[in-house]
Design an enzyme around this catalytic site. Structure first.
Site, PDB file in Angstrom:
ATOM      1  N   GLY A   1      -3.253  59.320  19.187  1.00 58.47           N
ATOM      2  CA  GLY A   1      -2.023  58.569  19.473  1.00 58.47           C
ATOM      3  C   GLY A   1      -0.922  59.526  20.159  1.00 58.47           C
TER       4      GLY A   1
ATOM      5  N   GLY B   1       3.470  58.937  21.140  1.00 52.92           N
ATOM      6  CA  GLY B   1       4.552  58.245  21.047  1.00 52.92           C
ATOM      7  C   GLY B   1       5.873  58.860  21.357  1.00 52.92           C
ATOM      8  N   GLY B   2       6.906  58.377  21.087  1.00 52.82           N
ATOM      9  CA  GLY B   2       8.431  58.716  21.458  1.00 52.82           C
ATOM     10  C   GLY B   2       8.634  60.165  20.430  1.00 52.82           C
TER      11      GLY B   2
ATOM     12  N   VAL C   1      -0.066  62.502  17.747  1.00 50.14           N
ATOM     13  CA  VAL C   1      -0.709  62.207  16.520  1.00 50.14           C
ATOM     14  C   VAL C   1      -2.078  62.593  16.460  1.00 50.14           C
ATOM     15  CG1 VAL C   1      -0.869  60.655  14.579  1.00 50.14           C
ATOM     16  CG2 VAL C   1       0.916  60.073  16.238  1.00 50.14           C
TER      17      VAL C   1
ATOM     18  N   LYS D   1       1.520  64.431  12.585  1.00 52.09           N
ATOM     19  CA  LYS D   1       2.546  64.154  13.730  1.00 52.09           C
ATOM     20  C   LYS D   1       3.069  65.285  14.238  1.00 52.09           C
ATOM     21  CE  LYS D   1       2.975  59.385  12.737  1.00 52.09           C
ATOM     22  NZ  LYS D   1       3.656  58.011  13.318  1.00 52.09           N
TER      23      LYS D   1
ATOM     24  N   ASP E   1      12.837  51.429  14.080  1.00 49.88           N
ATOM     25  CA  ASP E   1      11.757  51.196  15.119  1.00 49.88           C
ATOM     26  C   ASP E   1      10.513  50.292  14.681  1.00 49.88           C
ATOM     27  OD1 ASP E   1      10.860  51.223  17.723  1.00 49.88           O
ATOM     28  OD2 ASP E   1      10.038  53.407  17.362  1.00 49.88           O
TER      29      ASP E   1
END
Ligand SMILES: *[C@@H]1O[C@H](CO)[C@@H](O)[C@H](O)[C@H]1NC(C)=O
Ligand SMILES: *[C@@H]1O[C@H](CO)[C@@H](O)[C@H](O)[C@H]1NC(C)=O
Ligand SMILES: *[C@@H]1O[C@H](CO)[C@@H](O)[C@H](O)[C@H]1NC(C)=O
Ligand SMILES: *[C@@H]1O[C@H](CO)[C@@H](O)[C@H](O)[C@H]1NC(C)=O
Length: 685
Positions: free
Chosen positions: A418, A420-421, A425, A438, A535
């Site tokens: 993954g 993201g912001g 990951v 992460k 979030d």
């Protein structure tokens, strides 16, 4: 055949034994206890003074302990040498003198005969002596018995020359050319000597040449003088004698070959060898090459230390003495065609030396830089560790601090699950546990103490609906976080997967909402410290294989310090963002409640909230709900079945409450969780 061979071998052995035996016997013949000098002159063996001190035929008498003479004669010895095998002896001159009253007659004469050679050890050296005849009008000659090539009994071998004078001025000093003086070579093999003259009338020359003389003398030992025409009749002349081992008179031993068979072989020293005599029969001994000393005595030949005599044995390199020779080599790295004659020069030309040195230098530099880089890397690792609050976290009980290398094999493209912001990951296994690592975007994380504290707080959160933080790695610029891995992926994926959408029953959806709310509620109210999510969205709700939701990225928003601080620290997905938070910039637990309202909407409509789409999902829903107090047509067709509308309406109502723009009108997460739990229970009696 074999018998004769056997005999031959046997004889050979016997011979060898004999030689060894005689060698030892000779030991007693060495001049131990014998006088070795006389009048300052060395008397080397086989010569010797006194009984048993010399080999037979080489006896020397030391007259008055002062001057050596050949034994049995009055012939003075002035020089003795072992190698070359020669001696120098003073021999008398022969003469005849005319009667002054009657110059046609001889008044007196002497033939110079000598008995010096009873045992045949000597030969008059033909190479180093000459016969001289002095006088005006005379023919002088020597006659003698000659051992070889003549009868041994009679003096029948002659050599002589003629000297003539015209007047008293004929003879000149330094010139022996037939006027007053003549000279002639002599043949080899002469063992003794006797002079004789032809008689010529001296009537007219009695006043300048009353006598005739004849003598043997060393080639360089005599120069004619006119005054010698009146020479002292007792004068003696130095004559070179060659000597050799002949043992039995004249011809018993002729060569080295005979010597090997004979008794009392003379070359007794080790490292000595036999050479045939150069004048007459017999042999001489010499020390072998590289040795010096006396080969006629046991151990007489000793090694020459050539290195001690650089003049005679030059060596431009490193000199090493060896038995019988010496080694001369260049130092390592140097060469010479022959270090005994040529200087040693460096093996490599200067250029090669320089380049070799340069290459060596570069290698050293490379090595040093490598060390430097490794050290620097280590220091950097340590620096990061410290900067990221390593020392603080070391004391935290539930946090595992991973080394950079522990995670290295996980952080590769194939493990990326993954993006993201926060960052990327990766999934992998550490210590037999499935984990999600992460990896934040560089520079997007809070400073050390804050970060460390946050990590400690989160590590204390243990709840079945919260993704557990296992540990972190601080040895990099932006620390990495290691979470438990949740197998089914995010709710967002499951709801909105473009292809192949899984059917998702209402029961499951309600359960997901309920459990998610419990997780959020726990964090808001029940944990030691209030932790806001910031979030909340389906992408941050992960599902395990039993569709049990686990909220991830808790407090991540607080960990992230966006570079762009002017945006008022607005963190999170705009599609789920509380508009009040957007206006005021202050994150509260009610902001999470708003976001959760959007999540409920997605669960019941299976449509994705989208900020770019002008928040159509939320706006449409609220508009419809405003008008009709329900939004039946917006429900996901899959779950909008008869009998479930009541539940769906309740969910829609709860969602609307959460989305209330008046913050105070929104329920708390605890309320939401409570009400969902009740709804859930009614579903499962
Ligand atoms: C020398 O000659 C003279 C005269 O003939 C003679 O008387 C004399 O004896 C000779 N001397 C000798 C030594 O022969
Ligand atoms: C005779 O000459 C040789 C060689 O030149 C020399 O060694 C020797 O001493 C001389 N002998 C005498 C008695 O002068
Ligand atoms: C020569 O020697 C003899 C005998 O040895 C001697 O009688 C004589 O006086 C000597 N002559 C000289 C000039 O020395
Ligand atoms: C030397 O000569 C003697 C007598 O002539 C003889 O008995 C002896 O065997 C000889 N020795 C050698 C070694 O030839």
């Amino acid at each position: 055949m074999s018998a004769s061979l056997f005999f031959f071998v046997h004889a050979l052995l016997l011979l060898l034994l004999l030689r060894v035996a005689t060698g030892t016997e000779s030991l007693t013949m060495t001049p131990a206890g014998c006088e070795t000098t006389c009048g300052g002159m060395d008397i080397p063996y086989p010569f010797g003074i006194g009984t048993g001190c010399s080999r037979k035929g080489f006896e020397i008498n030391c007259v008055n302990n002062n001057f050596p003479v050949l034994a049995g004669t009055s012939l003075r010895v002035v020089h003795l040498s072992v190698d070359p095998a020669e001696s120098q002896v003073m021999l008398p001159v022969g003469w005849q003198c005319f009667n002054a009253s009657d110059p046609s007659t001889i008044e007196d004469w002497r033939d110079g005969e000598m008995e010096m050679n009873k045992d045949g050890a000597y030969r008059i050296s033909n190479t180093q002596n000459k016969l001289f005849v002095l006088g005006c009008n005379t023919m002088g000659y020597r006659e003698n018995k000659r051992a070889e090539g003549g009868s041994f009994d009679s003096n029948n071998h002659y050599t002589g020359c003629m000297s003539y004078c015209n007047d008293d001025k004929s003879a000149q000093d330094g010139l022996c050319a037939g006027a007053g003086c003549c000279h002639v070579d002599i043949p080899p093999g002469l063992t003794n000597n006797e002079f004789n003259f032809r008689m010529y009338d001296h009537s007219t020359m009695m006043d300048y040449s009353p006598c005739d003389y004849a003598f043997l003398v060393g080639r360089t030992n005599y120069t004619f003088q006119r005054s010698d025409l009146f020479m002292d009749k007792n004068r003696t002349m130095p004559v070179f004698l060659d000597w050799a081992i002949r043992d039995n008179g004249s011809s018993a031993i002729l060569s080295c070959a005979d010597a090997a068979k004979a008794d009392q072989y003379a070359c007794v020293s080790t490292r000595s060898s036999c050479f045939n005599a150069k004048n007459g029969p017999g042999y001489n001994c010499k020390c072998s090459k590289g040795h010096q000393g006396n080969p006629y005595i046991v151990d007489g030949c000793t090694n020459i230390d050539e290195c001690a005599d650089k003049v005679k044995y030059p060596c431009y390199g490193v000199c090493e003495d060896t038995q019988g020779s010496y080694k001369c080599t260049c130092q390592p790295g140097y060469r010479s065609n022959d270090p005994r004659t040529e200087h040693c020069t460096p093996k490599f030309p200067l250029g090669a030396q320089i380049s070799t040195g340069a290459i060596g230098g570069i290698l050293v530099l490379v090595f040093l830089s490598f060390i430097y880089v490794v050290r620097k890397e280590q220091r950097k690792t340590k620096d990061f560790y410290d900067k990221n609050g390593g020392p603080t976290l070391e004391n935290a009980r539930n946090i595992k601090l991973f080394k950079k290398d522990d995670l290295k094999r996980i952080l590769k493209r194939s493990n990326l699950v993954g993006k993201g912001g926060f960052g990327e990951v990766y999934k992998g296994i550490v210590d037999d546990v499935h984990v999600a690592v992460k990896k934040p975007i560089h520079g997007s994380v809070l400073a050390s103490e804050q970060f460390a504290n946050e990590v400690i707080i989160q590590s204390q959160v243990i709840h079945k609906n919260i993704v557990r933080l296992i540990g972190c790695c601080l040895e990099v610029d932006a620390p990495m976080l290691v979470y438990e891995f949740v197998s089914k992926g995010s709710l967002d994926d499951i709801l909105h997967k473009v292809d192949n959408k899984e059917p998702l029953s209402l029961d499951v959806r309600v359960n997901i909402a309920t459990e998610s709310a419990r997780g959020l509620s726990y964090m808001h109210a029940e944990a030691h410290t209030k932790i806001l999510h910031g979030d909340v969205k389906p992408a941050n709700i992960l599902l395990d294989d039993k569709f049990l939701p686990k909220i991830s990225d808790f407090g991540i928003s607080r960990l992230i310090a966006r570079e762009n601080q002017h945006t008022g620290n607005i963190i999170g997905d705009m599609s789920y963002m509380d508009p009040v938070y957007l206006q005021k910039g202050l994150l509260t637990e009610k902001s999470d409640v708003y976001s959760f309202g959007v999540v409920i909407l997605e669960l019941i409509t299976r449509q994705k909230a989208s900020y770019s789409d002008n928040n159509s999902l939320v706006r449409n829903f609220l508009e419809v709900y405003e008008k009709e107090k329900k939004a039946t047509e917006l429900f996901d067709k899959e779950i909008a079945v008869e009998g479930d509308f009541e539940l769906l309406d309740s969910l829609a109502g709860l969602s609307v409450e959460c989305l209330n723009l008046d913050v105070n009108q929104r329920p708390t997460m605890a309320d939401v969780a409570e009400r969902l739990l009740i709804l859930n229970r009614t579903r499962r009696p």
